[in-house]
Design an enzyme around this catalytic site. Structure first.
Site, PDB file in Angstrom:
ATOM      1  N   ALA A  62     -73.292  49.408   2.571  1.00  0.00           N
ATOM      2  CA  ALA A  62     -74.371  50.400   2.630  1.00  0.00           C
ATOM      3  C   ALA A  62     -74.190  51.321   1.432  1.00  0.00           C
ATOM      4  CB  ALA A  62     -74.248  51.204   3.924  1.00  0.00           C
ATOM      5  N   GLY A  66     -71.496  46.730   5.051  1.00  0.00           N
ATOM      6  CA  GLY A  66     -72.822  46.238   5.421  1.00  0.00           C
ATOM      7  C   GLY A  66     -73.124  44.903   4.764  1.00  0.00           C
ATOM      8  N   GLU A  85     -71.648  42.442   7.070  1.00  0.00           N
ATOM      9  CA  GLU A  85     -72.453  42.484   8.300  1.00  0.00           C
ATOM     10  C   GLU A  85     -73.782  41.763   8.103  1.00  0.00           C
ATOM     11  OE1 GLU A  85     -71.839  46.753   8.457  1.00  0.00           O
ATOM     12  OE2 GLU A  85     -71.144  46.520  10.511  1.00  0.00           O
ATOM     13  N   GLU A 143     -64.912  50.075   5.816  1.00  0.00           N
ATOM     14  CA  GLU A 143     -65.466  51.361   6.255  1.00  0.00           C
ATOM     15  C   GLU A 143     -64.379  52.372   6.652  1.00  0.00           C
ATOM     16  OE1 GLU A 143     -66.530  48.412   7.090  1.00  0.00           O
ATOM     17  OE2 GLU A 143     -68.708  48.341   7.227  1.00  0.00           O
TER      18      GLU A 143
HETATM   19  N1  T1G Z   1     -72.437  52.738  -2.256  1.00  0.00           N
HETATM   20  C1  T1G Z   1     -72.811  53.469  -3.345  1.00  0.00           C
HETATM   21  N2  T1G Z   1     -72.230  53.345  -4.568  1.00  0.00           N
HETATM   22  C2  T1G Z   1     -71.247  52.437  -4.691  1.00  0.00           C
HETATM   23  C3  T1G Z   1     -70.800  51.641  -3.605  1.00  0.00           C
HETATM   24  C4  T1G Z   1     -71.450  51.820  -2.342  1.00  0.00           C
HETATM   25  N3  T1G Z   1     -71.115  51.080  -1.263  1.00  0.00           N
HETATM   26  N4  T1G Z   1     -69.778  50.848  -4.050  1.00  0.00           N
HETATM   27  C5  T1G Z   1     -69.614  51.130  -5.354  1.00  0.00           C
HETATM   28  N5  T1G Z   1     -70.487  52.081  -5.733  1.00  0.00           N
HETATM   29  C6  T1G Z   1     -70.634  52.645  -7.087  1.00  0.00           C
HETATM   30  C7  T1G Z   1     -69.375  53.342  -7.542  1.00  0.00           C
HETATM   31  O1  T1G Z   1     -69.371  54.687  -7.093  1.00  0.00           O
HETATM   32  C8  T1G Z   1     -69.511  53.230  -9.055  1.00  0.00           C
HETATM   33  O2  T1G Z   1     -70.472  54.208  -9.456  1.00  0.00           O
HETATM   34  C9  T1G Z   1     -70.169  51.860  -9.261  1.00  0.00           C
HETATM   35  O3  T1G Z   1     -70.802  51.547  -7.999  1.00  0.00           O
HETATM   36  C10 T1G Z   1     -69.172  50.767  -9.580  1.00  0.00           C
HETATM   37  O4  T1G Z   1     -68.202  50.816  -8.537  1.00  0.00           O
HETATM   38  C11 T1G Z   1     -73.276  49.712   7.286  1.00  0.00           C
HETATM   39  C12 T1G Z   1     -71.724  51.884   6.894  1.00  0.00           C
HETATM   40  C13 T1G Z   1     -67.374  46.943  -4.585  1.00  0.00           C
HETATM   41  C14 T1G Z   1     -64.905  46.668  -4.937  1.00  0.00           C
HETATM   42  O5  T1G Z   1     -66.733  50.751   1.044  1.00  0.00           O
HETATM   43  O6  T1G Z   1     -64.961  49.029  -2.935  1.00  0.00           O
HETATM   44  O7  T1G Z   1     -71.307  49.454   4.469  1.00  0.00           O
HETATM   45  O8  T1G Z   1     -68.942  55.511 -11.002  1.00  0.00           O
HETATM   46  O9  T1G Z   1     -66.339  51.462 -10.121  1.00  0.00           O
HETATM   47  O10 T1G Z   1     -64.164  48.695  -9.570  1.00  0.00           O
HETATM   48  O11 T1G Z   1     -71.278  49.230   8.409  1.00  0.00           O
HETATM   49  O12 T1G Z   1     -67.014  49.632  -5.682  1.00  0.00           O
HETATM   50  O13 T1G Z   1     -70.454  53.736 -11.894  1.00  0.00           O
HETATM   51  O14 T1G Z   1     -71.436  55.899 -11.000  1.00  0.00           O
HETATM   52  O15 T1G Z   1     -65.873  50.837  -7.702  1.00  0.00           O
HETATM   53  O16 T1G Z   1     -65.866  46.801  -9.738  1.00  0.00           O
HETATM   54  C15 T1G Z   1     -68.719  49.872   2.710  1.00  0.00           C
HETATM   55  C16 T1G Z   1     -67.068  50.421  -1.754  1.00  0.00           C
HETATM   56  C17 T1G Z   1     -69.712  50.969   2.660  1.00  0.00           C
HETATM   57  C18 T1G Z   1     -67.282  49.291  -0.758  1.00  0.00           C
HETATM   58  C19 T1G Z   1     -66.405  47.235  -6.844  1.00  0.00           C
HETATM   59  N6  T1G Z   1     -68.440  49.360   1.394  1.00  0.00           N
HETATM   60  N7  T1G Z   1     -67.035  49.927  -3.114  1.00  0.00           N
HETATM   61  O17 T1G Z   1     -65.337  47.853  -7.535  1.00  0.00           O
HETATM   62  O18 T1G Z   1     -66.627  49.074  -9.359  1.00  0.00           O
HETATM   63  S1  T1G Z   1     -70.030  51.662   4.238  1.00  0.00           S
HETATM   64  C20 T1G Z   1     -67.462  49.884   0.633  1.00  0.00           C
HETATM   65  C21 T1G Z   1     -65.938  49.284  -3.607  1.00  0.00           C
HETATM   66  C22 T1G Z   1     -70.903  50.425   5.059  1.00  0.00           C
HETATM   67  C23 T1G Z   1     -71.815  49.461   7.118  1.00  0.00           C
HETATM   68  C24 T1G Z   1     -71.081  50.609   6.531  1.00  0.00           C
HETATM   69  C25 T1G Z   1     -65.973  48.930  -5.070  1.00  0.00           C
HETATM   70  C26 T1G Z   1     -66.166  47.427  -5.334  1.00  0.00           C
HETATM   71  P1  T1G Z   1     -70.309  54.877 -10.934  1.00  0.00           P
HETATM   72  P2  T1G Z   1     -66.667  50.620  -8.932  1.00  0.00           P
HETATM   73  P3  T1G Z   1     -65.435  48.054  -9.132  1.00  0.00           P
END
Ligand code: T1G
Length: 709
Positions: free
Chosen positions: A63, A107, A110, A130
């Site tokens: 998400a 998500g 999911e 999460e």
């Molecule tokens: N939402 C918004 N922005 C995100 C994002 C996300 N989920 N993931 C990454 N970004 C942005 C990040 O801030 C950065 O921005 C750019 O993308 C590149 O990311 C419904 C509620 C996927 C392994 O926790 O682990 O789903 O600095 O530098 O090193 O049940 O990003 O360029 O402006 O990290 O290649 C669950 C979080 C969400 C994954 C890639 N998902 N992201 O790593 O790039 S909650 C996460 C990561 C959810 C559901 C629930 C990593 C990555 P900027 P990056 P990277």
């Protein structure tokens, strides 16, 4: 379909592609686009099957985390989220195959589990991270995952959030096939095969085989709860994740979804989640350096060299080898070199024995390390890191030598933890190439590096250092040059207050227990024993002449050092240690020294409350942090938070010292600091910035925003 989601066809198979760079987050418009595409494909008589794939470098990574702040601040109501989207997919009569590359996280996974089948390239990862954001999966992850992979796997994935590589996901039943070669072609072929089978589409929600044995479920849940107790001290989400997985094993699907939603909401609105989301974005924010364009050409770092083969030099050398960068490892004698190399080998062997590295990988990394006794090959190095004894004269001698042999464009970095980087640079003819790379011990483990900019450090050297930190799988935090830089300068105040509290009546164990229960990895006194009391003792002696006259200083730690009680390394410090055991044991001898010292100093001892211990130690960090911000030593409050979480064991679920102060309220913190100034004198002089923010009803987060960060 929106441009965020496109629909195309490969013969009789529809291909839905998500295009929301950089990570295909489920931002507004993406779920809607998926639904529209699935419905269009469903209506199209010529379509027999559907493939869902992410454009660019990854499948959906989750998400959009940026949206949560809008929900918790009330700007956006928490609607039913992804469920309607997943329902449309799961109820589609035509088989939907999810094609995974990169990371299907949160998500993303999911959504993939609401498809009927999942295929992936071998390098893909799936996960429910999460809990690292202080929440739990909120779109059915805790209900579909147990049905696909069983309660044990689901509990582990939802409570700890670690990524699962595709081959293991295949074994667990989360994905159905690994695709060699072109992912989309492989997924289209699989969809065609499923369509031709004539079997009804398989819905994860209907699977019961892997959750049908209550005994197996109970054992898995109990093991999961045990693991959470051991690994997730103080955290809310991991416990709630396991409660949600338990619901999957006991309730019909829709009731389990309702239970998950209730637990998700509880976590989303918790302080812990707000803090952990702050940390998620903070880790990325600190890489942005105002005034230094991210397009500045970097100095290519292909070969490195490390001078000094002690614990720090060895750990730093390992970081380069781990990143695949060949590195010269220099000492002044064969004996010292062998000793240093032995420590490196021992560290790698320990990782291999834990199964986190293969012997082959260890051999590859050892092969990248070239032990040397001279500077002969140093002109090949793009960066040279000095990691010799923390003594200015010696460091300047080394930098003078390096200045003569290093290539003009090579970076000369010092691992100094407190010494003046400008003075070190003055020992060379190229101060623009000199910078501090302060690694934290153990250097091959701790994920943060203080990048200390000298007055003349060039933008290119700074930008390269920040990028290099990421290459070394670290978080680089740019700080200014002052005594103790950012981290140790604040830590000096924190340690000082902890020791004053001992003199005033608290016991060693009491102070440490209060901070440990707050969430610190270790109490301040146990930390001193770990790092070595002699380290700060030597620095105190080196800087004694700078202490303002008459200022109160801690009275006990010098006495412990004079007794040879340096901490764990000598078997006794604030605590005593049994041979070969690092467990701190209260030592009545130390308590006696404290009481005698207090009596001699005329300090009237008293009972000290938990609240006072927390306020005196934590607010001393905040007050000095505010001074550091005002002086520009730290770029932002979030930089201070990240350094403390990654370098000093500050609990991430509190957000860091400055974030924590915001949650307490700066008015309250400022009032306390003023009270402490009255009681304890000028050491507690309130930071003007803290005063200004408190009196204007602002926060440190506001301060960061005002800096355009
Ligand atoms: N939402 C918004 N922005 C995100 C994002 C996300 N989920 N993931 C990454 N970004 C942005 C990040 O801030 C950065 O921005 C750019 O993308 C590149 O990311 C419904 C509620 C996927 C392994 O926790 O682990 O789903 O600095 O530098 O090193 O049940 O990003 O360029 O402006 O990290 O290649 C669950 C979080 C969400 C994954 C890639 N998902 N992201 O790593 O790039 S909650 C996460 C990561 C959810 C559901 C629930 C990593 C990555 P900027 P990056 P990277």
């Amino acid at each position: 379909m929106s441009e965020l989601v496109t629909l195309s066809k490969d013969g009789d198979i529809a291909v839905i592609t998500i295009n929301n760079p950089p990570v295909n987050a489920l931002s507004p418009g993406v779920p809607e686009g998926i639904v529209a595409s699935v419905q269009a494909a469903q209506k199209d008589g010529s379509v027999k099957g559907i493939v869902l794939v992410g454009g660019g470098r990854t499948f959906i990574a989750g998400a959009d985390i940026k949206e949560f702040g809008k929900i918790t601040s009330g700007q956006k109501d928490r609607n039913v989220g992804l469920h309607p989207v997943l329902q449309v997919m799961e109820d589609c009569p035509k088989p939907i195959v999810c094609a995974i590359h990169g990371t299907a996280f949160g998500g993303g996974l999911e959504t993939a589990m609401a498809c009927h089948y999942r295929v992936a390239v071998a390098s893909a990862q799936v996960g429910q991270p999460e809990c690292k954001l202080g929440i739990i999966p909120g779109a059915g992850g805790t209900q579909r995952l147990p049905r696909l992979a069983g309660v044990a796997v689901a509990a582990e994935m939802c409570a700890f959030g670690d990524p699962v590589p595709a081959p293991r996901a295949l074994q667990a039943g989360i994905i159905d096939k690994i695709i060699d070669g072109d992912l989309v072609a492989g997924a289209v072929a699989y969809a065609r095969e499923m369509a031709a089978s004539g079997k009804p589409s398989r819905r994860a929600r209907d699977l019961t085989g892997k959750i049908s044995d209550p005994k197996v479920n109970e054992a898995a849940l109990a093991a999961g709860r045990d693991a959470v107790k051991k690994r997730s001290r103080g955290l809310l989400a991991p416990r709630k994740a396991i409660d949600a997985v338990e619901a999957a094993s006991r309730l019909p699907f829709d009731q389990g979804i309702a239970k998950e939603a209730e637990l998700f909401k509880e976590c989303l609105f918790s302080d812990q989640s707000k803090a952990l989301i702050h940390v998620f974005f903070g880790e990325r924010a600190v890489a942005k350096i105002p005034g230094i364009s991210k397009d500045l050409p970097l100095i290519p770092i292909k070969r490195a060299a490390v001078v000094g083969g002690g614990t720090m030099g060895g750990g730093i050398t390992m970081n380069y080898a781990n990143a695949g960068i060949p590195v010269l490892f220099k000492e002044i004698s064969q004996e010292a070199l062998d000793k240093g190399l032995g420590i490196i080998k021992k560290n790698y062997a320990a990782t291999v024995s834990k199964g986190r590295l293969t012997q082959e990988q260890m051999d590859q990394r050892m092969a990248l390390i070239e032990p040397v006794l001279t500077y002969d090959k140093f002109e090949e190095a793009d960066i040279i890191v000095e990691a010799v004894f923390e003594e200015m004269a010696l460091k300047k001698r080394v930098f003078t030598e390096l200045d003569k042999i290093a290539r003009p464009d090579a970076i000369l970095a010092s691992n100094t933890s407190t010494l003046n980087i400008d003075e070190i640079a003055s020992a060379t003819s190229r101060p623009a190439q000199v910078i501090g790379h302060h690694f934290f011990s153990p250097a091959n483990v701790m994920r943060v590096i203080e990048i200390v900019r000298g007055k003349q450090s060039s933008p290119r050297v700074i930008a390269t250092s920040m990028a290099l930190a990421k290459k070394l799988n670290k978080v680089g935090i740019l700080v200014g040059n002052c005594r103790g830089f950012l981290g140790n300068r604040m830590f000096h105040h924190y340690q000082r207050e902890a020791q004053f509290l001992l003199e005033e009546g608290a016991t060693v164990e009491q102070v440490d227990a209060v901070l440990y229960d707050y969430g610190m990895a270790m109490g301040p006194l146990a930390v001193g024993d770990l790092a070595g009391l002699d380290v700060s003792w030597r620095i105190r002696k080196e800087f004694k002449h700078l202490d303002p006259p008459g200022i109160r200083v801690p009275l006990v730690s010098d006495q412990l050092c004079e007794l040879g009680r340096y901490g764990q390394k000598t078997g006794a410090g604030w605590y005593r240690y049994e041979a070969g055991n690092r467990t701190p044991l209260p030592d009545p001898q130390v308590q006696k020294i404290i009481e005698q010292t207090a009596a001699k100093a005329g300090i009237k001892r008293r009972a000290i409350s938990t609240e006072e211990i927390l306020e005196r130690t934590l607010y001393s960090l905040v007050n000095e942090g505010a001074n550091i911000l005002a002086e520009g030593i730290a770029l932002r409050a979030v930089d201070i938070d990240m350094l403390y979480i990654l370098g000093y064991g500050y609990p991430a679920y509190r957000g860091g010292p400055m974030w924590y102060a915001d949650t307490v309220g700066l008015k309250k913190v400022y009032a306390k600091v003023c009270e402490f100034e009255k009681q304890h004198g000028s050491l507690w002089a309130p930071s003007p910035l803290l005063k200004e923010l408190a009196e204007s009803g602002k926060t440190f987060a506001d301060f960061d925003k005002s800096k355009g960060e």
